[in-house]
Design a protein around this motif. Structure first.
Motif, PDB file in Angstrom:
ATOM      1  N   LEU A 140       0.846  -1.188   0.000  1.00 32.43           N
ATOM      2  CA  LEU A 140       0.000   0.000   0.000  1.00 32.43           C
ATOM      3  C   LEU A 140       0.879   1.234   0.000  1.00 32.43           C
ATOM      4  N   LYS A 141       0.245   2.392  -0.046  1.00 31.89           N
ATOM      5  CA  LYS A 141       0.954   3.665   0.060  1.00 31.89           C
ATOM      6  C   LYS A 141       0.113   4.571   0.936  1.00 31.89           C
ATOM      7  N   HIS A 176      -6.532  10.301  -2.073  1.00 32.63           N
ATOM      8  CA  HIS A 176      -5.726   9.214  -2.630  1.00 32.63           C
ATOM      9  C   HIS A 176      -6.412   7.900  -2.299  1.00 32.63           C
ATOM     10  N   GLU A 178      -6.086   3.507  -3.264  1.00 33.36           N
ATOM     11  CA  GLU A 178      -5.534   2.387  -4.022  1.00 33.36           C
ATOM     12  C   GLU A 178      -5.998   1.089  -3.389  1.00 33.36           C
ATOM     13  N   VAL A 179      -5.915   0.022  -4.164  1.00 35.43           N
ATOM     14  CA  VAL A 179      -6.362  -1.297  -3.719  1.00 35.43           C
ATOM     15  C   VAL A 179      -5.241  -2.298  -3.929  1.00 35.43           C
ATOM     16  N   SER A 180      -5.005  -3.118  -2.911  1.00 35.11           N
ATOM     17  CA  SER A 180      -3.986  -4.162  -2.996  1.00 35.11           C
ATOM     18  C   SER A 180      -4.634  -5.504  -2.686  1.00 35.11           C
ATOM     19  N   MET A 190      -8.340  -1.856   0.702  1.00 37.02           N
ATOM     20  CA  MET A 190      -8.498  -0.496   0.196  1.00 37.02           C
ATOM     21  C   MET A 190      -7.805   0.464   1.142  1.00 37.02           C
ATOM     22  N   THR A 191      -6.977   1.343   0.587  1.00 42.61           N
ATOM     23  CA  THR A 191      -6.370   2.430   1.345  1.00 42.61           C
ATOM     24  C   THR A 191      -6.944   3.728   0.811  1.00 42.61           C
TER      25      THR A 191
END
Length: 220
Positions: A140-141, A176, A178-180, A190-191
């Motif tokens: 993630l970030k 922001h 993103e999904v990992s 989800m982040t």
């Protein structure tokens, strides 16, 4: 490069000596504490690269433990955080790793108690800024500088849209996202970093959605 404020140039208010090795480390520890949701009973902290070579001289060890105790970067107690942790019953160990990482200021923090454990990897990118790049095996970030929610869910069609729709209905702006996922169709993370804190009612609505397993809030 554009800066939002003078603090992006001169660094944060902090216990020194280094914004990257001290303030950044404190913030990595504090994000781990926030995600864990309570003070851990034990912590194994692995340092890589520059962190591994200089952590004692730059106070990276006391800073990251201070973060685990929920001390902010400017808290005077950081200087004595290891002793404070021991007095509180927290067992702390440090490991100097030889492995080469993508970033020289990298720390892996594994914490836990009788209820469970958490593992994350954080990097200090300078000026007190950090990124969390791994959480419990998920890439993630996460900057740790904005309110955010982390949503563990089944990797199913419509799960991401359902969460986004709830945030949109409450006029929560996503800065922001993103999904990992580890494997297709299995667990995913989800982040979502947002522009304002999210109240508990919204968190409850997200938790009640199909395929949502866990929601963790990080307050800025």
């Amino acid at each position: 490069m554009k800066y939002r404020s003078v603090f992006d140039i001169i660094g944060p208010v902090m216990i020194g000596p280094s914004s990257s090795h001290t303030a950044g480390a404190a913030r990595i520890g504090r994000v781990a504490r926030s995600l864990f949701g309570r003070q851990p009973k034990w912590a194994h902290i692995s340092f890589y690269g520059s962190f591994a070579k200089t952590y004692k001289g730059h106070g990276t060890d006391v800073a990251i433990v201070g973060g685990l105790l929920d001390f902010d970067t400017y808290d005077e107690r950081i200087r004595n955080s290891i002793e404070i942790a021991e007095q509180a019953g927290m067992e702390v160990s440090f490991i100097e790793e030889d492995a080469i990482t993508d970033h020289p200021n990298t720390a892996r923090v594994t914490i836990g108690d009788e209820q469970g454990n958490l593992e994350l990897v954080g990097i200090s990118i300078g000026g007190g800024k950090i990124e969390i790049i791994e959480l419990n095996g998920f890439e993630l970030k996460l900057s740790g500088h904005h309110p955010a929610i982390l949503v563990v869910h089944n990797d199913r069609f419509g799960a991401i849209a359902a969460v986004s729709n709830i945030l949109a209905s409450h006029k929560i702006n996503i800065g922001h996202m993103e999904v990992s996922r580890r494997e297709k169709g299995q667990l995913a993370l989800m982040t979502i970093e947002v522009d304002q804190n999210i109240d508990e009612e919204i968190i409850k609505q997200v938790e009640q959605l199909p395929n949502i397993l866990q929601v963790t809030k990080i307050v800025d």
